[in-house]
Design an enzyme around this catalytic site. Structure first.
Site, PDB file in Angstrom:
ATOM      1  N   LYS A  12      -7.725  -1.273   5.065  1.00 50.17           N
ATOM      2  CA  LYS A  12      -8.552  -1.774   6.158  1.00 50.17           C
ATOM      3  C   LYS A  12      -7.855  -1.587   7.501  1.00 50.17           C
ATOM      4  O   LYS A  12      -8.466  -1.208   8.490  1.00 50.17           O
ATOM      5  CB  LYS A  12      -8.838  -3.259   5.924  1.00 50.17           C
ATOM      6  CG  LYS A  12      -9.680  -3.921   6.992  1.00 50.17           C
ATOM      7  CD  LYS A  12     -11.109  -3.462   6.877  1.00 50.17           C
ATOM      8  CE  LYS A  12     -11.972  -3.880   8.051  1.00 50.17           C
ATOM      9  NZ  LYS A  12     -13.102  -2.935   8.210  1.00 50.17           N
ATOM     10  N   GLU A  20     -15.998   7.889   2.240  1.00 52.63           N
ATOM     11  CA  GLU A  20     -15.061   6.765   2.039  1.00 52.63           C
ATOM     12  C   GLU A  20     -15.383   5.948   0.786  1.00 52.63           C
ATOM     13  O   GLU A  20     -14.482   5.582   0.042  1.00 52.63           O
ATOM     14  CB  GLU A  20     -15.162   5.781   3.222  1.00 52.63           C
ATOM     15  CG  GLU A  20     -14.329   6.130   4.419  1.00 52.63           C
ATOM     16  CD  GLU A  20     -14.490   5.079   5.524  1.00 52.63           C
ATOM     17  OE1 GLU A  20     -13.475   4.624   6.043  1.00 52.63           O
ATOM     18  OE2 GLU A  20     -15.645   4.718   5.875  1.00 52.63           O
ATOM     19  N   ASN A  35       7.014  -3.864   5.771  1.00 52.21           N
ATOM     20  CA  ASN A  35       5.839  -3.072   6.152  1.00 52.21           C
ATOM     21  C   ASN A  35       6.325  -1.973   7.077  1.00 52.21           C
ATOM     22  O   ASN A  35       7.180  -2.227   7.930  1.00 52.21           O
ATOM     23  CB  ASN A  35       4.839  -3.923   6.948  1.00 52.21           C
ATOM     24  CG  ASN A  35       4.097  -4.907   6.081  1.00 52.21           C
ATOM     25  OD1 ASN A  35       4.269  -4.921   4.866  1.00 52.21           O
ATOM     26  ND2 ASN A  35       3.286  -5.737   6.717  1.00 52.21           N
ATOM     27  N   TRP A  59       0.898  -1.159   0.000  1.00 55.96           N
ATOM     28  CA  TRP A  59       0.000   0.000   0.000  1.00 55.96           C
ATOM     29  C   TRP A  59       0.931   1.201   0.000  1.00 55.96           C
ATOM     30  O   TRP A  59       1.661   1.423   0.966  1.00 55.96           O
ATOM     31  CB  TRP A  59      -0.882  -0.037   1.249  1.00 55.96           C
ATOM     32  CG  TRP A  59      -1.971   0.977   1.276  1.00 55.96           C
ATOM     33  CD1 TRP A  59      -3.204   0.895   0.696  1.00 55.96           C
ATOM     34  CD2 TRP A  59      -1.944   2.242   1.957  1.00 55.96           C
ATOM     35  NE1 TRP A  59      -3.936   2.019   0.960  1.00 55.96           N
ATOM     36  CE2 TRP A  59      -3.201   2.861   1.726  1.00 55.96           C
ATOM     37  CE3 TRP A  59      -0.996   2.915   2.726  1.00 55.96           C
ATOM     38  CZ2 TRP A  59      -3.513   4.123   2.252  1.00 55.96           C
ATOM     39  CZ3 TRP A  59      -1.314   4.160   3.235  1.00 55.96           C
ATOM     40  CH2 TRP A  59      -2.560   4.752   2.999  1.00 55.96           C
ATOM     41  N   LYS A  67     -18.756   7.467   6.202  1.00 57.13           N
ATOM     42  CA  LYS A  67     -19.100   6.316   5.345  1.00 57.13           C
ATOM     43  C   LYS A  67     -19.319   6.775   3.910  1.00 57.13           C
ATOM     44  O   LYS A  67     -18.818   6.171   2.977  1.00 57.13           O
ATOM     45  CB  LYS A  67     -20.386   5.625   5.835  1.00 57.13           C
ATOM     46  CG  LYS A  67     -20.291   4.767   7.069  1.00 57.13           C
ATOM     47  CD  LYS A  67     -19.599   3.451   6.902  1.00 57.13           C
ATOM     48  CE  LYS A  67     -18.130   3.561   7.111  1.00 57.13           C
ATOM     49  NZ  LYS A  67     -17.584   3.482   8.419  1.00 57.13           N
TER      50      LYS A  67
END
Ligand code: G6P
Length: 617
Positions: free
Chosen positions: A612, A497, A108, A74, A494
């Site tokens: 997430k 997003e 990471n 990511w 929400k």
């Protein structure tokens, strides 16, 4: 967010590495890759497409070996591109273009001193092919390598500033992978005659359930059928024993069933998630939060809630409960702010972290910061019982939402609210503010929640009808008051997003202090209107919007006497639910965001740029 899988085995582990990446896929990523030690050389496949495409590529290239590492990336440093995808290779200094790799590495986290290290390595003749901070670690390991990969990694990590979990192997040591962690999670999987690494035990579901949670500063050496963990103290590494735990990690590969997306499935799972979260609750008391809770709850004089994203909004809702029902002063802070600001520590404060994943880097860092200031009463409301957050906190309440795959959190939020309401009732009881009759009433309301949420879910067709109008807008305003202001914030989050519509939430009383200037016929105004003490005030706020030509979309309780009319659309909620009303009112907002996003054709479960589980700062 980024995921790591690694393995040393005598069988071909490429399928295990790829399957592990698939299990971590839902967390969000923009590129992926796998590297193995094959026929005396390093081989890799990388892709900016999905893991399934990487799998095809690896199969076509015949990538197969017993030693390898894999990664989902990511992007933080450098755009999503194949050259920036992990694993990175180091061919050594002054290598010719296209020279074979000697070290392969995945990472990471974020290395803060990468500029300084890059300059140093460039001066030694290392050529950089990516824009990542990761490639720095790869070359650094190569530069420090002197025939022993473990030693090279131990020396390399001492030079790194920032957060990392890494997995690395070397061309000259075919059956060895070394891992290290500081600030990013990494687990060791112990199999029969084989060893694995992963950033989450879930990646190893079905491979091994024997898991070692590595601690900050650990370096682990994986070889065929054995491992060795070391830990640095004052610059010297010594061997340490870490407990092997049996972990029944869920696979994350939940079936979609009749649903179009995981988010929709998870919205509809809320009645069950709430029922499961309440399953073991027979009576209210400190024992719900683990051993030693009674003594800690007696000692505390206030509550500090730390969280990020949606979890922050469940904390914001709980503040209203904690102050009104338990009468305990409560503050709620965004974890990334708290960790860096000067605050006044209070050792008698209960520090509550809220996290679906239990791995959010900022929330973990905020917790550690609070502890470093002498605040030892720590509790987490968390959905993953094996997570770092649960291990780091003295007390916990584990929500039973089950695996949440959609990036936008839904069932984790409502179950967090259930856990926070139980905490409220417990503190109220300990502090003498909860009579037996009140306890019984609250428990009855909690137990009826799954049925009440089910009734709200039946409103879906009405919400779908609204979503068509929303899909054509570029902005939306959400209003709530009191206990429902955080619900308005969550509704706006929400929507933005997953539908990419710009949405803002305000406490309705603030309307005249700014947002009213934005109200036109083009600005839908969503209002959460429960029948509570603030309803009449809220109705006046709605008039203010109507008077400016704004179009209102109101979720009203059945008995709130707000009727549909021109520019005023009303969906009636089945029943008024008192203190627990936020748990019902958030559900149609989740559905509105979901159906609006579907109408706009976005990637609902994996919205652009979002992850997430945010395991970097
Ligand atoms: C990310 C997720 C959100 C989540 C937030 C906090 O931003 O996309 O859904 O609310 O992280 O995550 P946590 O796991 O700590 O609740």
């Amino acid at each position: 967010m980024c995921g790591i899988v690694g393995a040393v085995s005598s069988r071909n582990i490429t399928p295990i590495l790829i399957e592990g990446l698939k299990r971590l896929e839902y967390r969000g990523y923009d590129s992926c890759g796998v590297a193995v030690h094959q026929d005396g050389a390093l081989r890799r496949a990388r892709s900016t497409s999905r893991v399934a495409e990487l799998q095809t590529q690896a199969a076509e290239d015949g990538i197969a070996s017993g030693t390898g590492i894999a990664h989902t990336r990511w992007a933080t440093h450098g755009v999503p591109a194949v050259r920036n995808a992990h694993p990175h290779f180091s061919p050594g200094p002054n290598a010719a273009e296209g020279a074979a790799g000697r070290v392969a590495l995945v990472h990471n986290g974020i290395i803060e001193n990468h500029d300084e290290l890059r300059a140093e390595l460039q001066a030694r003749g290392y050529v950089f092919h990516s824009q990542t901070d990761t490639e720095v670690i790869c070359h650094l390991v190569d530069q420090l390598y002197n025939g022993d990969l473990l030693e090279a990694v131990q020396q390399a990590v001492q030079r790194l500033k920032g957060a990392y979990a890494i997995a690395v192997f070397h061309r000259d040591e075919p059956q060895r992978v070394v891992g290290a962690r500081e600030g990013s999670p990494l687990v060791l999987g112990v199999g029969e005659g084989e060893r694995f690494l992963a950033s989450d035990a879930m990646a190893l579901a079905g491979v091994t359930d024997q898991i070692v949670y590595l601690e900050e500063g650990d370096v682990v050496d994986l070889q065929l059928g054995k491992h060795w963990i070391s830990h640095a103290q004052a610059g010297r590494f010594t061997a340490v024993e870490r407990e092997v735990k049996t972990v029944h990690a869920h696979s994350g590969a939940a079936e979609l069933g009749p649903y179009r997306h995981y988010m929709q499935k998870e919205i509809f799972e809320q009645p069950k998630a709430i029922a499961d979260t309440l399953d073991a609750v027979e009576t209210i008391g400190p024992e719900l939060f683990g051993a030693g809770a009674a003594a800690r709850f007696k000692d505390i004089d206030s509550v500090l809630i730390l969280a990020c994203g949606t979890s922050y909004y469940s904390g914001s809702t709980a503040k209203y409960w904690l102050e009104s029902i338990a009468k305990i002063p409560t503050s709620v802070e965004i974890a990334s702010e708290y960790r860096y600001r000067d605050s006044v520590p209070n050792p008698r404060q209960l520090v509550v972290t809220i996290s679906q994943s239990g791995e959010t880097a900022d929330t973990l860092a905020a917790l550690k910061h609070a502890r470093s200031l002498g605040m030892q009463h720590t509790l987490t409301i968390c959905n993953v019982g094996t997570s770092a957050m649960v291990r780091e906190c003295a007390l916990n309440y584990i929500t039973r939402a089950g695996a949440e795959i959609g990036v936008a959190s839904t069932k984790a939020f409502t179950t967090q609210l259930v856990g926070l309401f139980l905490l409220t009732l417990t503190l109220a009881k300990v502090r003498g503010h909860l009579s037996e009759a009140q306890e019984a009433d609250h428990l009855k309301a909690l137990r009826h929640l799954p049925v009440a949420v089910q009734a709200v879910l039946a409103l879906e067709p009405q919400v779908v009808a609204w979503s068509e109008a929303f899909a054509r807008k570029e902005n939306a305003l959400f209003l709530g008051r009191g206990l429902h202001y955080p619900i308005a914030l969550e509704g706006a989050l929400k929507l933005k997003e997953i539908s990419y519509i710009h949405a803002e939430a305000y406490p309705a009383g603030e309307l005249k202090h700014g947002p009213l200037a934005l109200v036109t016929a083009e600005m839908p105004v969503v209002t959460v209107a429960p029948n509570d003490a603030l309803l009449e005030k809220l109705k006046s706020n709605l008039q203010e919007v109507r008077a400016r030509g704004g179009e209102l979309f109101v979720f009203a309780d059945a008995d709130s006497h707000i009727e549909s009319g021109e520019g005023l659309h009303v969906i009636r909620m089945p029943e008024h639910y008192g203190a627990l009303s936020p748990i019902l009112h958030v559900v149609p907002l989740q559905l509105l965001a979901y159906h609006t996003a579907c109408a706009r054709g976005t990637d609902v479960d994996k919205p652009r740029n979002l992850a997430k589980s945010v395991t970097v700062e």
